[in-house]
Design a protein around this motif. Sequence first.
Motif, mmCIF file in Angstrom:
data_model
loop_
_atom_site.group_PDB
_atom_site.id
_atom_site.type_symbol
_atom_site.label_atom_id
_atom_site.label_comp_id
_atom_site.label_asym_id
_atom_site.label_seq_id
_atom_site.Cartn_x
_atom_site.Cartn_y
_atom_site.Cartn_z
ATOM 1 N N UNK A 248 0.839 -1.200 0.000
ATOM 2 C CA UNK A 248 0.000 0.000 0.000
ATOM 3 C C UNK A 248 0.876 1.253 0.000
ATOM 4 N N UNK A 249 1.875 1.292 0.869
ATOM 5 C CA UNK A 249 2.763 2.460 0.940
ATOM 6 C C UNK A 249 3.497 2.642 -0.385
ATOM 7 N N UNK A 250 3.997 1.547 -0.943
ATOM 8 C CA UNK A 250 4.705 1.608 -2.224
ATOM 9 C C UNK A 250 3.776 2.118 -3.317
ATOM 10 N N UNK A 251 2.561 1.606 -3.354
ATOM 11 C CA UNK A 251 1.597 2.008 -4.374
ATOM 12 C C UNK A 251 1.246 3.484 -4.251
ATOM 13 N N UNK A 252 1.037 3.950 -3.039
ATOM 14 C CA UNK A 252 0.708 5.363 -2.826
ATOM 15 C C UNK A 252 1.841 6.263 -3.305
ATOM 16 N N UNK A 253 3.059 5.841 -3.043
ATOM 17 C CA UNK A 253 4.221 6.630 -3.447
ATOM 18 C C UNK A 253 4.304 6.739 -4.970
ATOM 19 N N UNK A 254 4.096 5.627 -5.661
ATOM 20 C CA UNK A 254 4.267 5.612 -7.114
ATOM 21 C C UNK A 254 3.082 6.198 -7.863
ATOM 22 N N UNK A 255 1.869 5.941 -7.377
ATOM 23 C CA UNK A 255 0.665 6.311 -8.119
ATOM 24 C C UNK A 255 0.022 7.611 -7.629
ATOM 25 N N UNK A 256 0.093 7.882 -6.333
ATOM 26 C CA UNK A 256 -0.591 9.053 -5.780
ATOM 27 C C UNK A 256 0.375 10.219 -5.614
ATOM 28 N N UNK A 257 1.445 9.998 -4.851
ATOM 29 C CA UNK A 257 2.457 11.055 -4.744
ATOM 30 C C UNK A 257 3.109 11.306 -6.102
ATOM 31 N N UNK A 258 3.364 10.219 -6.829
ATOM 32 C CA UNK A 258 3.856 10.283 -8.210
ATOM 33 C C UNK A 258 4.979 11.311 -8.354
ATOM 34 N N UNK A 259 6.120 11.079 -7.704
ATOM 35 C CA UNK A 259 7.189 12.087 -7.673
ATOM 36 C C UNK A 259 7.766 12.453 -9.042
ATOM 37 N N UNK A 260 7.532 11.622 -10.069
ATOM 38 C CA UNK A 260 8.056 11.914 -11.404
ATOM 39 C C UNK A 260 6.952 12.410 -12.336
ATOM 40 N N UNK A 261 5.901 13.000 -11.775
ATOM 41 C CA UNK A 261 4.737 13.334 -12.599
ATOM 42 C C UNK A 261 5.049 14.317 -13.714
ATOM 43 N N UNK A 262 5.914 15.270 -13.515
ATOM 44 C CA UNK A 262 6.253 16.198 -14.593
ATOM 45 C C UNK A 262 6.988 15.483 -15.725
ATOM 46 N N UNK A 263 7.889 14.590 -15.353
ATOM 47 C CA UNK A 263 8.598 13.780 -16.343
ATOM 48 C C UNK A 263 7.614 12.867 -17.062
ATOM 49 N N UNK A 264 6.685 12.277 -16.296
ATOM 50 C CA UNK A 264 5.683 11.387 -16.879
ATOM 51 C C UNK A 264 4.828 12.103 -17.917
ATOM 52 N N UNK A 265 4.439 13.327 -17.594
ATOM 53 C CA UNK A 265 3.596 14.091 -18.505
ATOM 54 C C UNK A 265 4.314 14.340 -19.830
ATOM 55 N N UNK A 266 5.611 14.525 -19.751
ATOM 56 C CA UNK A 266 6.407 14.781 -20.954
ATOM 57 C C UNK A 266 6.432 13.574 -21.882
ATOM 58 N N UNK A 267 6.478 12.369 -21.282
ATOM 59 C CA UNK A 267 6.632 11.152 -22.094
ATOM 60 C C UNK A 267 5.387 10.274 -22.120
ATOM 61 N N UNK A 268 4.348 10.666 -21.413
ATOM 62 C CA UNK A 268 3.116 9.895 -21.425
ATOM 63 C C UNK A 268 3.152 8.648 -20.566
ATOM 64 N N UNK A 269 4.011 8.629 -19.552
ATOM 65 C CA UNK A 269 4.077 7.482 -18.656
ATOM 66 C C UNK A 269 2.987 7.598 -17.595
ATOM 67 N N UNK A 270 2.327 6.487 -17.223
ATOM 68 C CA UNK A 270 1.130 6.559 -16.378
ATOM 69 C C UNK A 270 1.385 6.811 -14.902
ATOM 70 N N UNK A 271 2.563 6.466 -14.402
ATOM 71 C CA UNK A 271 2.869 6.646 -12.983
ATOM 72 C C UNK A 271 4.381 6.627 -12.823
ATOM 73 N N UNK A 272 4.851 6.793 -11.605
ATOM 74 C CA UNK A 272 6.292 6.805 -11.372
ATOM 75 C C UNK A 272 6.830 5.392 -11.230
ATOM 76 N N UNK A 273 8.023 5.191 -11.699
ATOM 77 C CA UNK A 273 8.779 3.992 -11.376
ATOM 78 C C UNK A 273 9.744 4.379 -10.264
#
Length: 288
Positions: A248-273
């Motif tokens: 749950x903590x891992x999922x929240x970090x990658x999908x909700x906090x999504x620390x790479x969201x600006x990078x994701x938006x640039x390349x169309x990635x759905x969530x953070x790795x």
Amino acid sequence: MFCLRYKHRIKSLPAVLCQEGNNTDQNVLCQKIYALVAAAPENSFHGAYRFYDQPLVGFASACDPLFADLKKPSIVGHLFRAPAEWLSGAVTVISMFLPFSEEVRRSNYPSGSTSEQWMHARFKGEEFANQVRKFVTEEIIATGNCAVAPTIQSDFKADFTAYTSSWSERHVAYIAGLGTFSLNRSLITERGAAGRFASVITDLYFPPSPRLYSDPFQNCLYSREGKCGACIERCPSGAITPDGKDKYICHQYLFVQNPMQNFNAQFGYPYSACGKCQTKVPCEQQIP
């Protein structure tokens, strides 16, 4: 509350052959997979660096009793479908580990944000892993046999609230003799844990690979000897503890906090790795 999945240790049983039959040379198939990974331009980020090195390939009997165990709530869960539920007459499951290249791995050593190379390897690299799945499927179909890659089927399901799915690449790799689980729930192969897994089910017979381990956590230094725990310190979200990984903590970090969201938006990635727990640790590229 920590996720207790995997606390129930599945018993490692000898591989069981479904049937005797056409013992097609699995080395031929392996060489074709190696050649594809070595030569395909899609196995790189615009030619700048490779996503994957030469893969490992393992084989499991489709009627191995461990597949039935994966339906248990403490392992994969209720959504999991056995090989024969994906392909009528299933005989063999082919599992592949595609280890990330040194450049991808080392780029993710610094603490803090996930490296751009790791992000591209996670998403563009997975697109290439799908190409590998399709390649193996088509090679088998060309022989007149049947094959299916579960995770790219339209009816593949993943439940991110119950953390279960209808197919688990890591568990399949465990059954196919490729490795055992770690404290952070990665699978540690002879080439480490940093990489991606893929698999194909077929009605073509291949001899099962031996499982050279008796415990599902045998390759993990922490689980085996109570030493290491490097992945605990590497985890930026605090999801990994001596008790394992809280999904749950891992999922929240990658999908909700999504620390790479600006990078994701640039390349169309759905969530953070992330991948910090798989890099700069003793099991990154070997069994510690």
